[in-house]
Design a protein around this motif. Structure first.
Motif, PDB file in Angstrom:
ATOM      1  N   GLU B  65       0.842  -1.191   0.000  1.00 14.39           N
ATOM      2  CA  GLU B  65       0.000   0.000   0.000  1.00 14.39           C
ATOM      3  C   GLU B  65       0.876   1.238   0.000  1.00 14.39           C
ATOM      4  O   GLU B  65       1.846   1.333   0.753  1.00 14.39           O
ATOM      5  N   TYR B  66       0.505   2.181  -0.835  1.00 14.17           N
ATOM      6  CA  TYR B  66       1.270   3.423  -0.998  1.00 14.17           C
ATOM      7  C   TYR B  66       0.374   4.566  -0.558  1.00 14.17           C
ATOM      8  O   TYR B  66      -0.838   4.514  -0.749  1.00 14.17           O
ATOM      9  N   ASP B 118       4.226  -1.190   3.387  1.00 12.07           N
ATOM     10  CA  ASP B 118       3.579   0.113   3.457  1.00 12.07           C
ATOM     11  C   ASP B 118       4.588   1.182   3.082  1.00 12.07           C
ATOM     12  O   ASP B 118       5.622   1.318   3.740  1.00 12.07           O
ATOM     13  N   CYS B 119       4.279   1.917   2.034  1.00 12.78           N
ATOM     14  CA  CYS B 119       5.193   2.955   1.548  1.00 12.78           C
ATOM     15  C   CYS B 119       4.511   4.305   1.748  1.00 12.78           C
ATOM     16  O   CYS B 119       3.553   4.616   1.027  1.00 12.78           O
TER      17      CYS B 119
END
Lengths: 244, 244, 244, 244, 244, 244
Positions: B65-66, B118-119
């Protein structure tokens, strides 16, 4: 390169393409495109104004929305309207179609007018996003011809800088192939969607190799296939647009 | 090819890269990656189970997820949580990152375990999606090493088939260039994100030319630049992972 | 009162505080506050206009949003953007932060300008809402100084009526204590967040005793602790703001 | 302290309170509470099971939801169901009510049973959240008596550790006052909601001073007023519960 | 036709009706209607403007929203605000009420003013949608009288073309019956809601026979019952409106 | 009764009906129904299981969803998936279709199997909900025949108790008419949708007279027209189903 596939095609052969213009009556452009068993209804809506953020720019706008009917596929998929949100795949494809079509439009010549493309998949057998691009182009041209006839724009030909079509290519069991139906698509190690202009340049290349990376040499072969496929699709577009 | 740019770089030169491991304490993998002014925090969460649809397959799963913090950019962007839905761009990038990382993972060796990447972009100056991929790889390796140490998997090395990094390339004023900051990205006629493995194969190529189609010759030059950039990014990843 | 705790502190001792200004570049105010292991990034966005309902009032507005990154905690929490709605806890804390900061702002002196505070928790170890208030104050001052320098307001000093900071206090195993980390917070019978001004008055008191009601005498001791803690936090704020 | 207010009350005087039990028939507990013009319908739903996360703990659960009917107020407020999301104020108040009621319940004695409190404001004139707490307590007792009679719990008296009521206090034009109607509430510089048990201890203190900070001396006076008000409200609760 | 039912009524007998005007204070019209155990609070909000799409038409607008409180029923129903969306049944009923009330309003005489009807079910025992229509009519008249008194419209009487009420009828165990409580409604093979004007014409007929189709002869008998019921309900409306 | 209309039809004449079975390949039942210019694609999905609330009842379930493609109409309507919620009209029609089809199904004979009907309007010219019912019936029969052939049910004929079709009738300029296209529908003072079984009984009557109430005499004439129309539609259904 003369190996045949499940459906009898050669590796570099497109599925039969059929483009039906004026498929429905209300839209300014309405096209049914059939690529093998894949069937997409593409409509183009012309509106003589632009979204607020684009006002007073002197420029037009083109946008696209893609969706699948629940039983386009062999398993029913729940409606995104019922789920209350649009999924990532739908978003991704809608954005892709929009970029491809904007890539051949002269926004200045379009003036402050908007075209909304709606691509609804009636039946899905692989390649729905590329069929959408190819069909939406024809609907877009029809909507621009309508706009010219109705005095909204001076010349449809000036707005359209070039044709655009798209096709999928992929590597199945180590063999590069053109225009993948669902059965091949689901086995593809590498899968690429290539949108090209009439003059042979690229507008979008989306290659994804989640299952096995691909080399630069394979890329070359895939792009050769995509060029051949797109040339043929553009011939089908031109033939459809020549009729009246 | 020795023309310089606004920030003094050559056309084939990366921005300075800095990779900080163990940036925060709770995650199994936590990396801050800085590519010029772009700063992304990448965390990897290891969970010893898989989503329901993957149960009893013997295979693992990797997903990503970004997101952008509201003031990562010079204009504040509204939170997607407040708007109540995720935008198309966020969806598209999250899916891209997930595919790239899955592309170097042996799902069988991972077993029925899941890694969530997670970014979160703390500061954005172009190339946030490629920096996310490059940084997430390092966080992923750290999470797998943690899982090995904690007996969840036999060997991190067997799970990781190859390294992966990504970089942007584009054509600005007719010149192909490597690693575009925001100021260049917004002027790019053509813009391509290329994810490559340590062995030099492609995992993702996403070239988009909304503003001017690109030729096959230009594509070749862009891919050369991307190869050079990715080799250097992988050297930075390796250097960071060699420390302890 | 010289009993020590798990982390070696006395009951009336704050965790180490570190305030880093200019943590990121784009925002008008950007602060990283660290209280022990808790780390919150607080940004302040200055906009030279107010929301519609505030137009033509001659008054400014200050608002806040709080969020946790997914792996700020030892267990990953799902993103509220993905869930499609903001939870009650997030709403409650965002509103608390907004009220505290508005409590020290002269809205008339601010004029029709808005400041949006974003508090994103990078790492959570208890006290994230009080750290957010303490950090957001520093970011707010920086944004007002920026606005003064850029001619949006006459004087930052006139807009800021007083400093504000906040700290948690609670009763653990019958002992009142200052500045609770997660391990203490989760055992607290009573838990209170106290926001105070530089002049020693209260802006917010939120005491909650779901697990054991507290007497007026205990309240007195807790407020003494909170006063001590807030005085020290305000010294840290002042020291940070004195640098340049 | 014998100054009178707009409605003729003394500063330390409650508005008339009326508690009607068995207001509607279907719920296990159903109460209409009227505090001056404020009218809240409080229902308690007893369910012989707990939410999934609470299973096999041997403990019960109590939760609350608060809402305003659209025309409880002089201006109509849009329904949150129509807007598709719950606002921050509603979330904040629902959570407050839940915590207060849980504060007087012995979860072990309740066993694996759940009580859901619904507080719907029919008419709002200030103090709706405190009236909700005071009324919900009576509905809760009725639901527990019902549960005892129906064999779901052994003894309602063992589940209820103490009574709980809540009242607002505030400083208007420099004067501390008890039980603020809307006209006073909207002018209050400081505003505090205080929930107390029958034995005189605090369960919740929420003081907010967005408009003017308050001193420790003022806090003392406000708490004195709140204690007086809560003693009287608890007398009204007891009187209502004594009837049958 | 002199068979009696569970509650002792004859097949052509209404449940006791009670209409309380001025039930709450803030709204321009506020009515509590009780039909047997069914209790609905109907408020009418008068706003001296119309929605945007109706601007500059010279015409007014009337709209309605229906909702059930969670414990109106013997099983608690989740709040639609918490679920984040309105269900189909709620939508369907809200639209029905709106159409019925618009059916007796002269939009030209109303001028560019809007009336919003809110029907909130406090207690449900069948026939909540028809009770809502019958009660909303009374609230609507009160709001128009208020508007006349306050100079927003010339004459309430000119705006109201006729009265409107509604009642349910159905076939239970082969017997046509008037005004079904929940216990009968749930057994009905055929179920019809009939809204009629004071002059005896139909505004809405909604007959549904999911469980057993009905013949034209049965339809005739049901409409006879509905006519009788509506005449009596209109007498109750008139009596309520005659008081002051 | 021999007055002609804009499209040359008599007042008691249906528009041309065309029913195409097997319109698309994936669904168990797939029908395109055309009533004049109105075109609806109706698919039936057979699933050998029922929703959770229906488990272990021995009974089947039938449900329906209705939607309009964006350019089914002359003005484009926004997608409900993009808006994030389903509108009241869509909900109302989906529920109507479901009830009508359930009205002719023997749930016991269906057993614990579910049929989902999807009615997507490709082109709208009035009467889309009645065309959906008429078309969905044919798709439903095809899905049941498929289920019989594939051994999921014993006999399609036993599951289907009767045929069902629906048609609109209305009063235009004082004249009752059958099967209204959009141009008539928008002028109708009274508008009724009537679903009937093959044996001539009613399953649904929905008459709405927002613009002018209708008398019992008018109702009689409208029902006569609806009976005639439905008999003819059922003949068309039977003819389509007779082919193979």
């Amino acid at each position: 390169m003369n190996l045949t596939r499940a459906d009898g095609r050669k590796v570099n052969e497109l599925r039969p393409v059929r483009i039906t213009r004026h498929f429905t009556e209300p839209p300014e452009g309405s096209v049914l495109i059939e690529c093998g068993h894949t069937r997409v209804m593409c409509t183009a809506t012309f509106t003589p104004s632009v979204p607020r953020w684009r006002k007073d720019s002197g420029l037009g706008w083109v946008t696209a929305e893609y969706a699948m009917l629940p039983r386009a596929t062999s398993e029913r998929t729940d409606r995104e309207s019922v789920k209350g949100k649009i999924g990532g795949r739908t978003h991704e494809i809608s954005r892709l179609i929009g970029r491809c079509l904007r890539g051949v439009i002269d926004m200045k010549a379009l003036g402050e007018n908007q075209i909304q493309l709606d691509c609804d998949v009636l039946q899905a057998d692989g390649g729905t996003r590329t069929a959408s691009i190819t069909g939406a182009y024809v609907a877009l041209v029809d909507a621009l011809r309508w706009a010219e006839k109705n005095g909204h724009i001076k010349s449809a030909d000036k707005v359209i800088k070039d044709a655009v079509s798209a096709v999928s290519v992929g590597v199945i069991d180590g063999k590069p192939m053109l225009d993948l139906p669902y059965v091949e698509d689901s086995k593809a190690m590498t899968d690429m969607n290539v949108a090209m202009t009439g003059s042979g340049a690229f507008i979008e290349i989306q290659g994804t190799a989640e299952h096995r990376p691909f080399t630069r040499a394979e890329l070359g072969i895939l792009l050769d296939l995509a060029e051949k496929g797109n040339r043929e699709l553009q011939a089908a577009q031109a033939a459809a647009l020549a009729q009246d």
